[in-house]
Every structure is written in structure tokens, then in C-alpha cells.
Design a protein around this motif. Sequence first.
Motif, PDB file in Angstrom:
ATOM      1  N   GLN A 247       0.891  -1.057  -0.109  1.00  0.00           N
ATOM      2  CA  GLN A 247      -0.352   0.433   0.102  1.00  0.00           C
ATOM      3  C   GLN A 247       0.653   0.928   0.320  1.00  0.00           C
ATOM      4  N   GLN A 248       2.199   1.087   0.561  1.00  0.00           N
ATOM      5  CA  GLN A 248       2.986   2.071   0.588  1.00  0.00           C
ATOM      6  C   GLN A 248       3.605   3.070  -1.032  1.00  0.00           C
ATOM      7  N   ASP A 249       3.045   1.549  -1.767  1.00  0.00           N
ATOM      8  CA  ASP A 249       3.166   2.283  -2.617  1.00  0.00           C
ATOM      9  C   ASP A 249       2.177   3.067  -3.837  1.00  0.00           C
ATOM     10  N   ASP A 250       1.380   3.377  -3.550  1.00  0.00           N
ATOM     11  CA  ASP A 250       0.244   3.860  -3.466  1.00  0.00           C
ATOM     12  C   ASP A 250       0.259   5.046  -2.575  1.00  0.00           C
ATOM     13  N   ASN A 251       0.775   5.746  -1.709  1.00  0.00           N
ATOM     14  CA  ASN A 251       0.199   6.359  -1.171  1.00  0.00           C
ATOM     15  C   ASN A 251       1.297   7.906  -1.596  1.00  0.00           C
ATOM     16  N   TYR A 252       0.654   9.183  -1.201  1.00  0.00           N
ATOM     17  CA  TYR A 252       1.486  10.348  -1.680  1.00  0.00           C
ATOM     18  C   TYR A 252       0.241  11.451  -0.693  1.00  0.00           C
TER      19      TYR A 252
ATOM     20  N   GLN B  81       4.227  24.941  -1.312  1.00  0.00           N
ATOM     21  CA  GLN B  81       5.767  25.847  -1.876  1.00  0.00           C
ATOM     22  C   GLN B  81       6.388  26.393  -0.603  1.00  0.00           C
ATOM     23  N   GLY B  82       5.658  25.967   0.409  1.00  0.00           N
ATOM     24  CA  GLY B  82       5.890  26.405   1.702  1.00  0.00           C
ATOM     25  C   GLY B  82       7.036  25.642   1.864  1.00  0.00           C
ATOM     26  N   TYR B  83       6.496  24.388   2.360  1.00  0.00           N
ATOM     27  CA  TYR B  83       7.215  22.955   2.995  1.00  0.00           C
ATOM     28  C   TYR B  83       8.446  23.264   2.793  1.00  0.00           C
ATOM     29  N   LYS B  84       9.445  23.034   4.133  1.00  0.00           N
ATOM     30  CA  LYS B  84      10.958  23.601   4.295  1.00  0.00           C
ATOM     31  C   LYS B  84      11.126  22.428   5.363  1.00  0.00           C
ATOM     32  N   CYS B  85      12.883  22.134   4.070  1.00  0.00           N
ATOM     33  CA  CYS B  85      13.280  21.086   5.353  1.00  0.00           C
ATOM     34  C   CYS B  85      13.911  20.671   6.936  1.00  0.00           C
TER      35      CYS B  85
ATOM     36  N   ARG C  16      15.335  21.353  -4.025  1.00  0.00           N
ATOM     37  CA  ARG C  16      16.320  20.257  -4.390  1.00  0.00           C
ATOM     38  C   ARG C  16      15.248  19.477  -4.069  1.00  0.00           C
ATOM     39  N   PRO C  17      16.169  18.003  -4.366  1.00  0.00           N
ATOM     40  CA  PRO C  17      15.626  16.819  -4.489  1.00  0.00           C
ATOM     41  C   PRO C  17      15.656  16.742  -3.292  1.00  0.00           C
ATOM     42  N   PHE C  18      14.605  15.474  -2.676  1.00  0.00           N
ATOM     43  CA  PHE C  18      13.977  15.838  -1.310  1.00  0.00           C
ATOM     44  C   PHE C  18      13.663  14.383  -0.911  1.00  0.00           C
ATOM     45  N   TYR C  19      13.513  14.169   0.214  1.00  0.00           N
ATOM     46  CA  TYR C  19      12.485  12.886   0.468  1.00  0.00           C
ATOM     47  C   TYR C  19      11.340  13.318   1.836  1.00  0.00           C
ATOM     48  N   VAL C  20      10.334  12.808   1.880  1.00  0.00           N
ATOM     49  CA  VAL C  20       9.654  13.443   2.574  1.00  0.00           C
ATOM     50  C   VAL C  20       9.113  12.156   2.968  1.00  0.00           C
ATOM     51  N   PHE C  21       8.885  11.832   4.369  1.00  0.00           N
ATOM     52  CA  PHE C  21       8.218  10.388   5.158  1.00  0.00           C
ATOM     53  C   PHE C  21       6.919  10.787   6.015  1.00  0.00           C
ATOM     54  N   PRO C  22       6.058   9.239   5.697  1.00  0.00           N
ATOM     55  CA  PRO C  22       4.332   9.122   6.267  1.00  0.00           C
ATOM     56  C   PRO C  22       4.687  10.463   7.678  1.00  0.00           C
ATOM     57  N   CYS C  23       5.424  10.112   7.950  1.00  0.00           N
ATOM     58  CA  CYS C  23       5.332  11.651   9.586  1.00  0.00           C
ATOM     59  C   CYS C  23       5.072  12.585   8.910  1.00  0.00           C
ATOM     60  N   THR C  24       5.331  12.999   7.793  1.00  0.00           N
ATOM     61  CA  THR C  24       5.060  14.200   7.670  1.00  0.00           C
ATOM     62  C   THR C  24       6.948  15.293   7.418  1.00  0.00           C
ATOM     63  N   HIS C  25       7.622  14.823   8.221  1.00  0.00           N
ATOM     64  CA  HIS C  25       8.774  15.644   7.944  1.00  0.00           C
ATOM     65  C   HIS C  25      10.047  15.203   6.432  1.00  0.00           C
ATOM     66  N   ALA C  26      10.472  16.428   6.036  1.00  0.00           N
ATOM     67  CA  ALA C  26      10.920  16.093   4.868  1.00  0.00           C
ATOM     68  C   ALA C  26      12.207  16.642   5.458  1.00  0.00           C
TER      69      ALA C  26
ATOM     70  N   ALA D   8      14.263   5.059   7.019  1.00  0.00           N
ATOM     71  CA  ALA D   8      13.079   5.776   8.439  1.00  0.00           C
ATOM     72  C   ALA D   8      13.514   7.112   8.509  1.00  0.00           C
ATOM     73  N   CYS D   9      12.459   7.782   9.074  1.00  0.00           N
ATOM     74  CA  CYS D   9      13.018   8.913   9.358  1.00  0.00           C
ATOM     75  C   CYS D   9      14.202   9.134  10.596  1.00  0.00           C
ATOM     76  N   PRO D  10      15.454   9.995   9.805  1.00  0.00           N
ATOM     77  CA  PRO D  10      15.965  10.326  10.742  1.00  0.00           C
ATOM     78  C   PRO D  10      15.267  11.158  13.019  1.00  0.00           C
ATOM     79  N   PHE D  11      14.328  11.408  12.391  1.00  0.00           N
ATOM     80  CA  PHE D  11      13.707  12.176  14.023  1.00  0.00           C
ATOM     81  C   PHE D  11      12.681  11.069  14.452  1.00  0.00           C
ATOM     82  N   CYS D  12      12.160  10.308  14.049  1.00  0.00           N
ATOM     83  CA  CYS D  12      11.337   9.535  14.454  1.00  0.00           C
ATOM     84  C   CYS D  12      11.039   7.753  14.704  1.00  0.00           C
TER      85      CYS D  12
END
Length: 204
Positions: free
Chosen positions: A44-49, A54-58, A68-78, A174-178
Motif C-alpha cells: 500500500q505504501q507504493d500508492d501513498n502520496y 511551496q512553503g514546505y521546508k527541510c 532541491r531533490p528531497f525525501y518526505v516521510f509518512p510522519c510528514t518530516h521532509a 526511516a525518518c531520522p527524527f522518528c
Amino acid sequence: VAIGDLNEEICSSLEQYGYESQQLKEEMSVLTATADGIRQEIAQQDDNYMVVRQGYKCDFCGIPVLTRPFYVFPCTHAFHSNCLLNDLSKHLSEAQREEIEALRSKLSGGDPSHLRPDLAIDAVQTAQQELVDDEWSEDSEEDEALPAGMRGQGRLSDAQRQAIVELDKFAAAACPFCGDLMIRSVSEPFVPEDEAEEAQRWAV
């Protein structure tokens, strides 16, 4: 010794064996159901998005992630990919850090300058940016194997594409914060060994 004399002990052992066998079957059924559930969740993770505006920050550098290229995790950390890899490298073994540097070298075309961290980051960003220059282009079949934030016109070589996929295994684990990384970091010193001398300068 006559069998009749051991009849009670044999029956008792068989009953115990049957009971333990039944317990094992029940445990296996539970584990199989759990494994099936995990496989379904992974699929199911393949279908999650997520919608990244624009204002989403690293969460490391505070700069908008869309720059820049980025990663965003299910916990919403990016995180920007280079910010994430730089932080991750602090917690990896020497062999794993060397593997990441080797992958970065592939992205830079084998330039020896990858040994300098600042130039290595630039090389990764330059190579990865070629995958996101055209925001509205359709993904090619080769791009399907790449992280969603790194798909584009397909200007990279097969080796560079594979390097990005391998880097993704480190960065997107995995998210480095979670995740586990944050739990393990609790036991790490506040001042790393390579910064001990600098810390002494600030001693009161």
C-alpha cells in the motif's frame, strides 16, 4: 520391562506432544497472518502520496524542500536528500560511509573531488537535479525505480540511476527524527570526537 508398565508414561508424553504441536500450529497461523498484513501494508505504501506545497521546508536546514531533490516521510518530516545523507553519515559505520561516498562518486562521474564533502554534495545535487528539471515531464519506465522526488527527463546514465536507487536505500529507510536512528542517538555524546577540540575552546 513390559510395555504395559510404561503405558501411562507413553500416553502422557503423546498427549503433551499433541498439545505442544497444536500450540505451534496456532502460533504459526498468527505469524503467517501478521506477515501477510505487513506485506499488504508495504504494498500500500507504493500508492501513498503527500502534497508538498511551496512553503514546505527541510527540517534540517529550513530551506524550502522544492528547491532541491528531497525525501518526505509518512510522519510528514521532509529533508533535502543531501541534508539527510549528511546527517545519516554521522551514525553509520566506516564501511557504510565509504559505500555512500562511492555512490556519490558515481553520481559525479568518478571525479576524485568527491572526497571533499562540500564538492560531493554539489555533485549529488547536480546529478539529481537533472532528474527534476522538467517538473511536468512524464516518468519513463527507467524513472519508475527512482524516488518520486528525483524523476525527470532521464539524462543520467544507468550507473548514475542505480547509484541514486542505492542511496535511496540508505536515506529512505526511516525518518531520522522518528525512527530507530533517533532512539540510537540517545546514547551518543552531545559533542562528537572530531569536535572535541573545538568544544574545549568554548569551555568556561
